[in-house]
Design a protein around this motif. Structure first.
Motif, PDB file in Angstrom:
ATOM      1  N   HIS A  12      -5.760  34.484  14.939  1.00 35.63           N
ATOM      2  CA  HIS A  12      -6.904  33.638  15.741  1.00 35.63           C
ATOM      3  C   HIS A  12      -7.547  32.273  15.023  1.00 35.63           C
ATOM      4  N   TYR A  42     -13.573  39.244  29.380  1.00 28.20           N
ATOM      5  CA  TYR A  42     -13.286  40.668  28.547  1.00 28.20           C
ATOM      6  C   TYR A  42     -12.335  41.027  29.555  1.00 28.20           C
ATOM      7  N   GLY A  95      -9.149  44.586  21.387  1.00 31.63           N
ATOM      8  CA  GLY A  95      -9.105  44.607  20.420  1.00 31.63           C
ATOM      9  C   GLY A  95     -10.570  44.843  19.505  1.00 31.63           C
TER      10      GLY A  95
HETATM   11  N1  LIG Z   1     -12.154  36.442  13.895  1.00 25.92           N
HETATM   12  C1  LIG Z   1     -11.448  35.772  14.946  1.00 25.92           C
HETATM   13  N2  LIG Z   1     -11.291  34.366  15.088  1.00 25.92           N
HETATM   14  C2  LIG Z   1     -11.190  33.502  16.023  1.00 25.92           C
HETATM   15  N3  LIG Z   1     -11.640  34.309  17.191  1.00 25.92           N
HETATM   16  C3  LIG Z   1     -10.797  35.598  16.804  1.00 25.92           C
HETATM   17  C4  LIG Z   1     -11.425  36.673  16.046  1.00 25.92           C
HETATM   18  N4  LIG Z   1     -11.386  37.649  16.717  1.00 25.92           N
HETATM   19  C5  LIG Z   1     -11.282  37.217  17.212  1.00 25.92           C
HETATM   20  N5  LIG Z   1     -10.699  36.244  18.515  1.00 25.92           N
HETATM   21  C6  LIG Z   1     -11.052  35.673  19.597  1.00 25.92           C
HETATM   22  O1  LIG Z   1     -11.359  37.175  20.675  1.00 25.92           O
HETATM   23  C7  LIG Z   1     -10.610  37.110  21.523  1.00 25.92           C
HETATM   24  C8  LIG Z   1      -9.861  38.844  21.396  1.00 25.92           C
HETATM   25  O2  LIG Z   1      -9.953  39.387  20.583  1.00 25.92           O
HETATM   26  P1  LIG Z   1      -9.079  40.495  20.822  1.00 25.92           P
HETATM   27  O3  LIG Z   1      -9.921  41.470  22.249  1.00 25.92           O
HETATM   28  O4  LIG Z   1      -8.616  41.399  19.266  1.00 25.92           O
HETATM   29  O5  LIG Z   1      -7.780  40.323  21.413  1.00 25.92           O
HETATM   30  P2  LIG Z   1      -6.023  39.720  20.954  1.00 25.92           P
HETATM   31  O6  LIG Z   1      -6.083  40.182  19.088  1.00 25.92           O
HETATM   32  O7  LIG Z   1      -5.273  40.218  21.820  1.00 25.92           O
HETATM   33  O8  LIG Z   1      -6.653  38.557  21.453  1.00 25.92           O
HETATM   34  C9  LIG Z   1      -8.871  36.946  20.703  1.00 25.92           C
HETATM   35  O9  LIG Z   1      -7.908  36.887  21.595  1.00 25.92           O
HETATM   36  C10 LIG Z   1      -9.474  35.390  20.350  1.00 25.92           C
HETATM   37  O10 LIG Z   1      -9.975  34.500  20.920  1.00 25.92           O
END
Ligand SMILES: Nc1ncnc2c1ncn2[C@@H]1O[C@H](COP(=O)(O)OP(=O)(O)O)[C@@H](O)[C@H]1O
Ligand SMILES: [Mg+2]
Length: 332
Positions: free
Chosen positions: A252, A291, A298
């Motif tokens: 991301h 969410y 995640g």
């Molecule tokens: N390290 C990061 N940098 C930028 N955005 C992040 C990061 N970690 C999480 N996100 C944001 O938070 C959302 C939720 O993360 P997660 O629950 O792990 O879902 P997924 O990885 O399946 O999209 C992601 O879709 C992203 O938009």
């Protein structure tokens, strides 16, 4: 969760929906209430969304959304409390009673679903399933591909083969080897067996070196303090959280690099971990709020794993500096 409570909830949701439809019809028919109608219709639409989300997924965020949408609806309904609107008042009071009962029930279910015993059960079941899939891939496609390379070698050993065919066979072997590497990575990600055999740090090194090779993103790992064994379950939890946070950074944030710090603090009897990326960052509060609708797992599963290990989890993110995931779990 007992099936009967789900059935009862579904039944109540259905009753609630039909009351809402009736209400909408009455509102639509009363021409002189046009100004207030927009307000009510938008509240009802909000509530409809909440109810759909509530029946599909039950997270604390949904419960929060439900409560605020319901309050909005109630205040809109208040506008209609004119004595002459008999029919409307009747429907409203029925709605209120049904609404209260639904949200009480949703609240009870949320408590059951969020109880540590249940969360632990879900995580354990997920790990079991991953183990099973990784075993199946290992015994099935991975074995087949490995034997394919041997059969290609056998073909290559034959004399008098035309050069184009030899070239083709060599390329084929390369492709098979590449696929085998991918499959081995899937197997590792699904269930890092090294964790049971070698422990947390060597498994982490294996993950990081694979990650660097695959993505080209440098990952720096610093450890501090005397490494202590945390117990199999906690080591798995720590590994999974680092794995998810690192994968999130790559997926991301488009980072230049990722830093991981592990501190074994004998005095505090804690292992503290920080995973930091210098990528684009994100709005944590906004993501948490949405969410339930995003159907993501995640962030929640990282939090749950740390909580079940008896520790604490925080995530801070900023568009200027990137994301910092930090947590600690007890040692020993
Ligand atoms: N390290 C990061 N940098 C930028 N955005 C992040 C990061 N970690 C999480 N996100 C944001 O938070 C959302 C939720 O993360 P997660 O629950 O792990 O879902 P997924 O990885 O399946 O999209 C992601 O879709 C992203 O938009
Ligand atoms: Mg993720």
């Amino acid at each position: 969760m007992p099936e009967s409570s789900l059935d009862a909830l579904a039944h109540e949701l259905e009753a609630f929906r039909s009351s809402m439809q009736q209400l909408q019809k009455i509102v639509a028919e009363s021409q002189n209430k046009q100004a207030r109608q927009g307000d009510l219709v938008s509240s009802l639409a909000d509530l409809e969304n909440v109810l759909i989300a509530a029946s599909a997924t039950m997270t604390p965020h949904v419960s929060e959304m439900a409560r605020s949408a319901f309050k909005k609806l109630q205040s809109s309904l208040g506008v209609y409390s004119q004595p002459e609107d008999h029919e409307l008042l009747q429907v409203c009071s029925r709605l209120s009673v049904q609404g209260d009962s639904i949200f009480k029930r949703v609240g009870t279910m949320l408590r059951i679903m969020n109880s540590p015993a249940n969360a632990n059960g879900i995580i354990l079941a997920q790990e079991e399933e991953r183990k099973r899939i990784s075993r199946e891939i290992h015994d099935g496609p991975a074995q087949t591909l490995a034997s394919l390379t041997m059969r290609i070698d056998y073909c290559l050993e034959q004399t008098g083969l035309p050069t184009p065919l030899v070239d083709e066979l060599k390329e084929l072997k390369e492709t098979v080897i590449r696929s085998l590497k991918d499959i081995r990575r899937f197997i590792f990600d699904l269930r890092p067996m090294a964790l049971d055999d070698l422990g947390l740090l060597p498994t982490l090194e294996q993950f990081i070196s694979g990650f660097k090779n695959r993505t080209g993103v440098p990952v720096y790992v610093d450890t501090d303090g005397e490494h202590e064994f945390l117990g199999a379950e906690r080591e798995l939890a720590v590994f999974r959280v680092i794995q998810e946070a690192t994968n999130n950074a790559l997926k991301h944030s488009n980072p230049v690099s990722v830093h991981i710090f592990l501190k074994f603090d004998a005095r505090k009897q804690r292992l503290s971990v920080v995973i930091k990326d210098d990528g684009c960052g994100f709005d944590v509060a906004e993501t948490r709020r949405k969410y339930g609708n995003l159907k993501k797992l995640g962030l929640i599963s990282m939090e749950e794993r740390v909580r079940l290990s008896g520790g604490e989890f925080t995530i801070v993110s900023d568009s200027g500096t990137g994301t910092v995931v930090s947590f600690w779990v007890p040692l020993g």
